[in-house]
Write a protein that holds these residues in place. Structure first.
Motif, PDB file in Angstrom:
ATOM      1  N   LEU A 114       2.969  58.401  91.266  1.00 37.46           N
ATOM      2  CA  LEU A 114       4.915  59.030  90.661  1.00 37.46           C
ATOM      3  C   LEU A 114       4.519  60.301  89.993  1.00 37.46           C
ATOM      4  O   LEU A 114       3.811  60.161  88.576  1.00 37.46           O
ATOM      5  N   ASP A 115       5.242  61.752  89.600  1.00 41.40           N
ATOM      6  CA  ASP A 115       4.786  62.226  88.110  1.00 41.40           C
ATOM      7  C   ASP A 115       5.883  62.490  87.375  1.00 41.40           C
ATOM      8  O   ASP A 115       6.699  60.848  86.979  1.00 41.40           O
ATOM      9  N   ASP A 116       5.304  62.396  86.314  1.00 43.76           N
ATOM     10  CA  ASP A 116       6.643  61.983  84.919  1.00 43.76           C
ATOM     11  C   ASP A 116       7.398  62.470  85.020  1.00 43.76           C
ATOM     12  O   ASP A 116       8.237  61.547  84.451  1.00 43.76           O
ATOM     13  N   ALA A 117       7.710  63.717  85.157  1.00 47.67           N
ATOM     14  CA  ALA A 117       9.238  63.796  85.684  1.00 47.67           C
ATOM     15  C   ALA A 117       9.998  62.923  86.860  1.00 47.67           C
ATOM     16  O   ALA A 117      11.408  62.688  86.719  1.00 47.67           O
ATOM     17  N   GLU A 118       9.607  62.044  87.502  1.00 52.19           N
ATOM     18  CA  GLU A 118      10.233  60.982  88.412  1.00 52.19           C
ATOM     19  C   GLU A 118      10.538  59.681  87.366  1.00 52.19           C
ATOM     20  O   GLU A 118      11.001  59.035  88.644  1.00 52.19           O
ATOM     21  N   ARG A 119       9.723  59.210  86.222  1.00 50.18           N
ATOM     22  CA  ARG A 119       9.984  57.931  85.590  1.00 50.18           C
ATOM     23  C   ARG A 119      10.991  57.966  84.903  1.00 50.18           C
ATOM     24  O   ARG A 119      11.334  58.943  84.326  1.00 50.18           O
ATOM     25  N   GLN A 120      11.211  56.385  85.658  1.00 52.39           N
ATOM     26  CA  GLN A 120      12.305  56.951  83.929  1.00 52.39           C
ATOM     27  C   GLN A 120      12.033  55.689  82.924  1.00 52.39           C
ATOM     28  O   GLN A 120      11.641  54.698  83.763  1.00 52.39           O
ATOM     29  N   PRO A 121      12.029  55.469  81.621  1.00 56.88           N
ATOM     30  CA  PRO A 121      11.920  54.165  80.121  1.00 56.88           C
ATOM     31  C   PRO A 121      12.203  52.861  81.111  1.00 56.88           C
ATOM     32  O   PRO A 121      13.902  52.505  81.633  1.00 56.88           O
ATOM     33  N   CYS A 122      11.780  51.899  80.634  1.00 58.17           N
ATOM     34  CA  CYS A 122      12.251  50.458  81.153  1.00 58.17           C
ATOM     35  C   CYS A 122      12.938  50.058  79.606  1.00 58.17           C
ATOM     36  O   CYS A 122      11.685  50.183  78.604  1.00 58.17           O
ATOM     37  N   GLU A 123      14.128  49.304  79.606  1.00 59.49           N
ATOM     38  CA  GLU A 123      14.247  48.771  78.563  1.00 59.49           C
ATOM     39  C   GLU A 123      13.586  46.428  78.390  1.00 59.49           C
ATOM     40  O   GLU A 123      14.224  46.800  79.724  1.00 59.49           O
ATOM     41  N   ILE A 124      13.436  46.659  77.728  1.00 62.57           N
ATOM     42  CA  ILE A 124      12.552  44.950  77.230  1.00 62.57           C
ATOM     43  C   ILE A 124      13.521  44.405  76.947  1.00 62.57           C
ATOM     44  O   ILE A 124      14.016  45.570  75.774  1.00 62.57           O
ATOM     45  N   TRP A 125      14.439  43.873  77.294  1.00 58.91           N
ATOM     46  CA  TRP A 125      15.267  42.819  76.266  1.00 58.91           C
ATOM     47  C   TRP A 125      15.030  41.278  76.118  1.00 58.91           C
ATOM     48  O   TRP A 125      13.493  41.258  77.312  1.00 58.91           O
ATOM     49  N   THR A 126      14.479  40.678  75.468  1.00 61.97           N
ATOM     50  CA  THR A 126      15.017  39.337  74.900  1.00 61.97           C
ATOM     51  C   THR A 126      15.455  38.493  74.333  1.00 61.97           C
ATOM     52  O   THR A 126      16.746  39.314  73.748  1.00 61.97           O
ATOM     53  N   ARG A 127      15.269  37.055  73.957  1.00 64.82           N
ATOM     54  CA  ARG A 127      16.409  36.304  73.530  1.00 64.82           C
ATOM     55  C   ARG A 127      16.031  35.641  72.164  1.00 64.82           C
ATOM     56  O   ARG A 127      14.654  35.614  71.958  1.00 64.82           O
ATOM     57  N   VAL A 128      16.747  35.473  71.265  1.00 63.12           N
ATOM     58  CA  VAL A 128      16.201  35.725  69.662  1.00 63.12           C
ATOM     59  C   VAL A 128      17.507  34.867  69.321  1.00 63.12           C
ATOM     60  O   VAL A 128      18.665  35.174  69.028  1.00 63.12           O
ATOM     61  N   MET A 129      17.371  33.774  68.563  1.00 61.09           N
ATOM     62  CA  MET A 129      18.720  33.406  68.104  1.00 61.09           C
ATOM     63  C   MET A 129      20.062  33.033  68.861  1.00 61.09           C
ATOM     64  O   MET A 129      20.999  32.617  68.510  1.00 61.09           O
ATOM     65  N   PRO A 183      17.868  44.592  73.112  1.00 60.62           N
ATOM     66  CA  PRO A 183      16.666  44.884  73.687  1.00 60.62           C
ATOM     67  C   PRO A 183      15.694  45.560  72.750  1.00 60.62           C
ATOM     68  O   PRO A 183      16.015  45.776  71.305  1.00 60.62           O
ATOM     69  N   VAL A 184      14.751  45.576  72.885  1.00 66.05           N
ATOM     70  CA  VAL A 184      13.447  45.356  72.322  1.00 66.05           C
ATOM     71  C   VAL A 184      13.031  46.826  71.775  1.00 66.05           C
ATOM     72  O   VAL A 184      12.586  46.768  69.742  1.00 66.05           O
ATOM     73  N   SER A 185      13.991  47.518  71.823  1.00 65.35           N
ATOM     74  CA  SER A 185      14.101  49.252  70.750  1.00 65.35           C
ATOM     75  C   SER A 185      14.496  48.960  70.324  1.00 65.35           C
ATOM     76  O   SER A 185      14.720  49.448  69.187  1.00 65.35           O
ATOM     77  N   SER A 186      15.550  47.667  70.034  1.00 67.47           N
ATOM     78  CA  SER A 186      16.688  47.913  68.673  1.00 67.47           C
ATOM     79  C   SER A 186      16.222  47.455  67.662  1.00 67.47           C
ATOM     80  O   SER A 186      16.149  46.839  66.403  1.00 67.47           O
ATOM     81  N   PHE A 187      14.372  46.464  67.554  1.00 62.59           N
ATOM     82  CA  PHE A 187      13.375  45.181  66.711  1.00 62.59           C
ATOM     83  C   PHE A 187      13.278  46.593  65.671  1.00 62.59           C
ATOM     84  O   PHE A 187      13.102  47.829  65.712  1.00 62.59           O
ATOM     85  N   ASN A 188      13.806  46.127  64.452  1.00 61.39           N
ATOM     86  CA  ASN A 188      12.595  46.836  63.502  1.00 61.39           C
ATOM     87  C   ASN A 188      11.015  46.571  63.124  1.00 61.39           C
ATOM     88  O   ASN A 188      10.810  45.973  65.084  1.00 61.39           O
ATOM     89  N   THR A 189      10.824  47.863  62.519  1.00 62.89           N
ATOM     90  CA  THR A 189       9.198  47.569  62.520  1.00 62.89           C
ATOM     91  C   THR A 189       8.589  45.765  63.174  1.00 62.89           C
ATOM     92  O   THR A 189       7.016  45.750  63.728  1.00 62.89           O
TER      93      THR A 189
END
Length: 65
Positions: A17-32, A37-43
């Motif tokens: 696949l070219d980069d234009a054909e790819r889409q990001p994959c969002e990773i979720w995890t169980r917290v408390m 989504p891990v993307s919403s975590f602070n550093t």
């Protein structure tokens, strides 16, 4: 009798696949008790997430003799 034609799909290694054909994959995890989504975590929380190790219950109980 079923005479449907089966199409053989290419192997995953053959797909490029070219980069234009790819889409990001969002990773979720169980917290408390809930999922986030891990993307919403602070550093700091992202660092903790990447330091986690996976285990299986069978290997955990095997060392408890």
């Amino acid at each position: 009798m079923n005479h449907t034609k089966q199409t053989k799909l290419p192997s995953p290694a053959a797909i490029v696949l070219d980069d234009a054909e790819r889409q990001p994959c969002e990773i979720w995890t169980r917290v408390m008790g809930y999922h986030r989504p891990v993307s919403s975590f602070n550093t700091g929380k992202k660092g903790e997430f990447h330091e986690r190790t996976c285990f299986t219950e069978a290997s955990l109980s095997a060392g408890m003799h």
